[in-house]
Scaffold this motif. Structure first.
Motif, PDB file in Angstrom:
ATOM      1  N   PHE A  29       0.834  -1.210   0.000  1.00  0.00           N
ATOM      2  CA  PHE A  29       0.000   0.000   0.000  1.00  0.00           C
ATOM      3  C   PHE A  29       0.864   1.254   0.000  1.00  0.00           C
ATOM      4  CE2 PHE A  29      -2.283   3.371   2.260  1.00  0.00           C
ATOM      5  CZ  PHE A  29      -3.437   3.449   1.500  1.00  0.00           C
ATOM      6  N   MET A  30       1.865   1.271   0.877  1.00  0.00           N
ATOM      7  CA  MET A  30       2.761   2.431   0.936  1.00  0.00           C
ATOM      8  C   MET A  30       3.486   2.634  -0.384  1.00  0.00           C
ATOM      9  SD  MET A  30       4.505   2.503   4.732  1.00  0.00           S
ATOM     10  CE  MET A  30       5.003   0.780   4.760  1.00  0.00           C
ATOM     11  N   VAL A  31       3.978   1.548  -0.974  1.00  0.00           N
ATOM     12  CA  VAL A  31       4.739   1.647  -2.221  1.00  0.00           C
ATOM     13  C   VAL A  31       3.861   2.157  -3.353  1.00  0.00           C
ATOM     14  CG1 VAL A  31       5.915   0.319  -4.010  1.00  0.00           C
ATOM     15  CG2 VAL A  31       6.455  -0.093  -1.604  1.00  0.00           C
ATOM     16  N   VAL A  32       2.671   1.579  -3.508  1.00  0.00           N
ATOM     17  CA  VAL A  32       1.799   1.951  -4.631  1.00  0.00           C
ATOM     18  C   VAL A  32       1.327   3.395  -4.505  1.00  0.00           C
ATOM     19  CG1 VAL A  32      -0.425   1.499  -5.732  1.00  0.00           C
ATOM     20  CG2 VAL A  32       1.047  -0.415  -5.086  1.00  0.00           C
ATOM     21  N   VAL A  33       0.808   3.755  -3.343  1.00  0.00           N
ATOM     22  CA  VAL A  33       0.282   5.113  -3.163  1.00  0.00           C
ATOM     23  C   VAL A  33       1.405   6.145  -3.284  1.00  0.00           C
ATOM     24  CG1 VAL A  33      -0.843   6.686  -1.548  1.00  0.00           C
ATOM     25  CG2 VAL A  33      -1.643   4.334  -1.740  1.00  0.00           C
ATOM     26  N   SER A  34       2.531   5.891  -2.658  1.00  0.00           N
ATOM     27  CA  SER A  34       3.652   6.831  -2.726  1.00  0.00           C
ATOM     28  C   SER A  34       4.179   6.967  -4.145  1.00  0.00           C
ATOM     29  CB  SER A  34       4.779   6.367  -1.795  1.00  0.00           C
ATOM     30  OG  SER A  34       4.347   6.279  -0.461  1.00  0.00           O
ATOM     31  N   THR A  35       4.247   5.860  -4.868  1.00  0.00           N
ATOM     32  CA  THR A  35       4.739   5.909  -6.248  1.00  0.00           C
ATOM     33  C   THR A  35       3.813   6.728  -7.134  1.00  0.00           C
ATOM     34  OG1 THR A  35       5.786   3.737  -6.007  1.00  0.00           O
ATOM     35  CG2 THR A  35       5.390   4.518  -8.249  1.00  0.00           C
ATOM     36  N   VAL A  36       2.510   6.549  -6.979  1.00  0.00           N
ATOM     37  CA  VAL A  36       1.546   7.302  -7.792  1.00  0.00           C
ATOM     38  C   VAL A  36       1.717   8.802  -7.568  1.00  0.00           C
ATOM     39  CG1 VAL A  36      -0.900   7.820  -8.115  1.00  0.00           C
ATOM     40  CG2 VAL A  36      -0.145   5.444  -7.960  1.00  0.00           C
ATOM     41  N   PHE A  37       1.735   9.212  -6.312  1.00  0.00           N
ATOM     42  CA  PHE A  37       1.853  10.646  -6.019  1.00  0.00           C
ATOM     43  C   PHE A  37       3.246  11.182  -6.394  1.00  0.00           C
ATOM     44  CE2 PHE A  37      -1.836   9.812  -3.291  1.00  0.00           C
ATOM     45  CZ  PHE A  37      -2.619  10.907  -3.606  1.00  0.00           C
ATOM     46  N   ALA A  38       4.279  10.360  -6.203  1.00  0.00           N
ATOM     47  CA  ALA A  38       5.621  10.805  -6.566  1.00  0.00           C
ATOM     48  C   ALA A  38       5.743  10.998  -8.072  1.00  0.00           C
ATOM     49  CB  ALA A  38       6.658   9.796  -6.079  1.00  0.00           C
ATOM     50  N   TYR A  39       5.095  10.137  -8.855  1.00  0.00           N
ATOM     51  CA  TYR A  39       5.129  10.297 -10.305  1.00  0.00           C
ATOM     52  C   TYR A  39       4.310  11.495 -10.760  1.00  0.00           C
ATOM     53  CZ  TYR A  39       7.922   6.540 -12.237  1.00  0.00           C
ATOM     54  OH  TYR A  39       8.988   5.761 -12.626  1.00  0.00           O
ATOM     55  N   LEU A  40       3.220  11.776 -10.065  1.00  0.00           N
ATOM     56  CA  LEU A  40       2.426  12.958 -10.412  1.00  0.00           C
ATOM     57  C   LEU A  40       3.239  14.233 -10.253  1.00  0.00           C
ATOM     58  CD1 LEU A  40      -1.050  12.102  -8.825  1.00  0.00           C
ATOM     59  CD2 LEU A  40      -0.439  12.135 -11.250  1.00  0.00           C
ATOM     60  N   ILE A  41       4.206  14.220  -9.340  1.00  0.00           N
ATOM     61  CA  ILE A  41       5.096  15.367  -9.153  1.00  0.00           C
ATOM     62  C   ILE A  41       6.351  15.236 -10.005  1.00  0.00           C
ATOM     63  CG2 ILE A  41       6.494  16.642  -7.471  1.00  0.00           C
ATOM     64  CD1 ILE A  41       4.521  15.660  -5.319  1.00  0.00           C
ATOM     65  N   GLY A  42       6.933  14.043 -10.025  1.00  0.00           N
ATOM     66  CA  GLY A  42       8.229  13.836 -10.660  1.00  0.00           C
ATOM     67  C   GLY A  42       8.209  13.909 -12.173  1.00  0.00           C
ATOM     68  N   VAL A  43       7.159  13.390 -12.809  1.00  0.00           N
ATOM     69  CA  VAL A  43       7.119  13.404 -14.279  1.00  0.00           C
ATOM     70  C   VAL A  43       7.060  14.835 -14.821  1.00  0.00           C
ATOM     71  CG1 VAL A  43       5.778  12.761 -16.314  1.00  0.00           C
ATOM     72  CG2 VAL A  43       6.202  11.077 -14.517  1.00  0.00           C
ATOM     73  N   PRO A  44       6.122  15.689 -14.375  1.00  0.00           N
ATOM     74  CA  PRO A  44       6.137  17.080 -14.868  1.00  0.00           C
ATOM     75  C   PRO A  44       7.454  17.791 -14.562  1.00  0.00           C
ATOM     76  CG  PRO A  44       4.075  16.607 -13.747  1.00  0.00           C
ATOM     77  CD  PRO A  44       4.984  15.449 -13.464  1.00  0.00           C
ATOM     78  N   LEU A  45       8.031  17.500 -13.408  1.00  0.00           N
ATOM     79  CA  LEU A  45       9.300  18.131 -13.054  1.00  0.00           C
ATOM     80  C   LEU A  45      10.416  17.670 -13.987  1.00  0.00           C
ATOM     81  CD1 LEU A  45      10.677  20.021 -11.076  1.00  0.00           C
ATOM     82  CD2 LEU A  45      10.998  18.096  -9.513  1.00  0.00           C
ATOM     83  N   GLY A  46      10.455  16.374 -14.305  1.00  0.00           N
ATOM     84  CA  GLY A  46      11.460  15.855 -15.233  1.00  0.00           C
ATOM     85  C   GLY A  46      11.274  16.405 -16.635  1.00  0.00           C
ATOM     86  N   VAL A  47      10.012  16.527 -17.066  1.00  0.00           N
ATOM     87  CA  VAL A  47       9.732  17.105 -18.392  1.00  0.00           C
ATOM     88  C   VAL A  47      10.175  18.565 -18.427  1.00  0.00           C
ATOM     89  CG1 VAL A  47       7.884  17.814 -19.952  1.00  0.00           C
ATOM     90  CG2 VAL A  47       7.843  15.523 -18.932  1.00  0.00           C
ATOM     91  N   ALA A  48       9.890  19.294 -17.357  1.00  0.00           N
ATOM     92  CA  ALA A  48      10.303  20.699 -17.308  1.00  0.00           C
ATOM     93  C   ALA A  48      11.820  20.832 -17.371  1.00  0.00           C
ATOM     94  CB  ALA A  48       9.765  21.352 -16.033  1.00  0.00           C
ATOM     95  N   LEU A  49      12.522  19.907 -16.746  1.00  0.00           N
ATOM     96  CA  LEU A  49      13.986  19.945 -16.789  1.00  0.00           C
ATOM     97  C   LEU A  49      14.503  19.745 -18.207  1.00  0.00           C
ATOM     98  CD1 LEU A  49      14.874  17.909 -13.570  1.00  0.00           C
ATOM     99  CD2 LEU A  49      15.535  20.271 -14.028  1.00  0.00           C
ATOM    100  N   ILE A  50      13.944  18.768 -18.920  1.00  0.00           N
ATOM    101  CA  ILE A  50      14.437  18.470 -20.263  1.00  0.00           C
ATOM    102  C   ILE A  50      14.040  19.570 -21.250  1.00  0.00           C
ATOM    103  CG2 ILE A  50      12.489  17.155 -21.214  1.00  0.00           C
ATOM    104  CD1 ILE A  50      16.184  16.146 -21.455  1.00  0.00           C
ATOM    105  N   VAL A  51      12.899  20.207 -21.017  1.00  0.00           N
ATOM    106  CA  VAL A  51      12.421  21.246 -21.925  1.00  0.00           C
ATOM    107  C   VAL A  51      13.195  22.538 -21.738  1.00  0.00           C
ATOM    108  CG1 VAL A  51      10.452  22.754 -22.442  1.00  0.00           C
ATOM    109  CG2 VAL A  51      10.112  20.288 -22.231  1.00  0.00           C
ATOM    110  N   THR A  52      13.515  22.887 -20.491  1.00  0.00           N
ATOM    111  CA  THR A  52      14.132  24.185 -20.222  1.00  0.00           C
ATOM    112  C   THR A  52      15.655  24.140 -20.164  1.00  0.00           C
ATOM    113  OG1 THR A  52      13.930  23.828 -17.809  1.00  0.00           O
ATOM    114  CG2 THR A  52      12.114  24.964 -18.941  1.00  0.00           C
ATOM    115  N   GLN A  53      16.251  22.963 -20.316  1.00  0.00           N
ATOM    116  CA  GLN A  53      17.712  22.902 -20.296  1.00  0.00           C
ATOM    117  C   GLN A  53      18.294  23.691 -21.472  1.00  0.00           C
ATOM    118  OE1 GLN A  53      19.148  18.925 -20.781  1.00  0.00           O
ATOM    119  NE2 GLN A  53      18.018  18.563 -22.659  1.00  0.00           N
ATOM    120  N   PRO A  54      19.582  24.052 -21.395  1.00  0.00           N
ATOM    121  CA  PRO A  54      20.171  24.890 -22.446  1.00  0.00           C
ATOM    122  C   PRO A  54      19.982  24.345 -23.857  1.00  0.00           C
ATOM    123  CG  PRO A  54      21.644  24.759 -20.579  1.00  0.00           C
ATOM    124  CD  PRO A  54      20.515  23.823 -20.278  1.00  0.00           C
ATOM    125  N   GLN A  55      19.962  23.017 -24.017  1.00  0.00           N
ATOM    126  CA  GLN A  55      19.764  22.425 -25.342  1.00  0.00           C
ATOM    127  C   GLN A  55      18.319  21.987 -25.554  1.00  0.00           C
ATOM    128  OE1 GLN A  55      22.150  21.043 -23.129  1.00  0.00           O
ATOM    129  NE2 GLN A  55      23.729  22.459 -23.870  1.00  0.00           N
TER     130      GLN A  55
END
Length: 247
Positions: free
Chosen positions: A25-51
């Motif tokens: 339960f802890m793993v599944v719920v934490s992973t879902v919420f962590a991905y809801l935050i982590g994926v947009p953050l990772g996309v923002a990193l790749i989009v806004t990097q110098p290249q």
């Protein structure tokens, strides 16, 4: 031998079973919420990097700094540091619910970096071709970056799940529940090492199952494994054709 196992399970089976379900339960719920935050953050990193496709030095530096700081703090220290926030969000700092906020906070920067790494592996030529056809930033991310990086993202998901699973075991040292809590209470505090080793076996099995399932998924969706050398040359053209068709 069978009698010993039967007696052990009769005494501790319910505790261990509940521990497995609490951990899942802890793993599944934490992973879902962590991905809801982590994926947009990772996309923002790749989009806004110098290249990137929308380079922005200031935004990238701030996001990169946040991710680096988040990944630098040991989980057990972070868990203690965010206790006021955890109590505010879920009303307690112990048990299964009390472990979820720090798990999310700790895993999200890790997932963001995994996503950034996966997206950086996408062929830059395909991205440039999509942009030359008038694709917006959102279209490039949704129709080029994410589909092309799916195999790597899935393998990264396995690593993220295993990492969060390890964090749940650490959280057990402060009464978070799950297999880690059982190992500490029975194996360390009461000296019942057999229970501790059984929790270790369960954790190993969970890790192996996660890795096997995600490896299988990655192979199933990785079209490159089924393409011949000639077909690979036309993969970018096929991708652009799908982009034009769905635009």
């Amino acid at each position: 031998m069978l009698e010993t196992i039967s007696a052990f399970w009769a005494e501790y089976g319910t505790v261990l079973t509940d521990g497995v379900w609490d951990t899942l339960f802890m793993v599944v719920v934490s992973t879902v919420f962590a991905y809801l935050i982590g994926v947009p953050l990772g996309v923002a990193l790749i989009v806004t990097q110098p290249q990137g496709i929308r380079p922005h030095r200031g935004v990238y530096r701030v996001l990169d700094w946040i991710v680096n700081i988040g990944r630098s703090i040991p989980f057990i220290i972070l868990m203690v540091a965010v206790m006021p926030f955890t109590r505010l969000v879920v009303g307690t700092t112990i048990g299964v619910k009390g472990a979820i906020p720090p798990l999310v906070i700790s895993a999200a920067p890790f997932i963001a970096r995994m996503v950034e790494t996966s997206l950086s592996e996408v062929d830059a030529g395909v991205v440039e071709a999509a942009q030359s056809m008038g694709a917006s930033t959102l279209q490039t991310v949704w129709k080029v970056y994410l589909p092309e990086a799916k195999p790597s993202l899935i393998l990264g998901g396995a690593i993220s799940l295993v990492t969060i699973l390890a964090y749940t075991a650490i959280a057990g040292t402060v009464g978070a529940g799950g297999l880690g809590d059982i190992a500490v209470r029975y194996g360390h505090q009461r000296g019942i090492t057999s229970v501790m080793w059984v929790t270790v076996v369960f954790l190993v099995i969970l890790v192996q199952v996660v890795q096997l399932v995600f490896n299988w998924l990655s192979r199933r969706i990785d079209k490159r494994l089924d393409q011949t050398a000639d077909a690979k040359k036309f993969a970018p053209l096929e991708l652009l054709a799908r982009f034009v068709h769905t635009k």
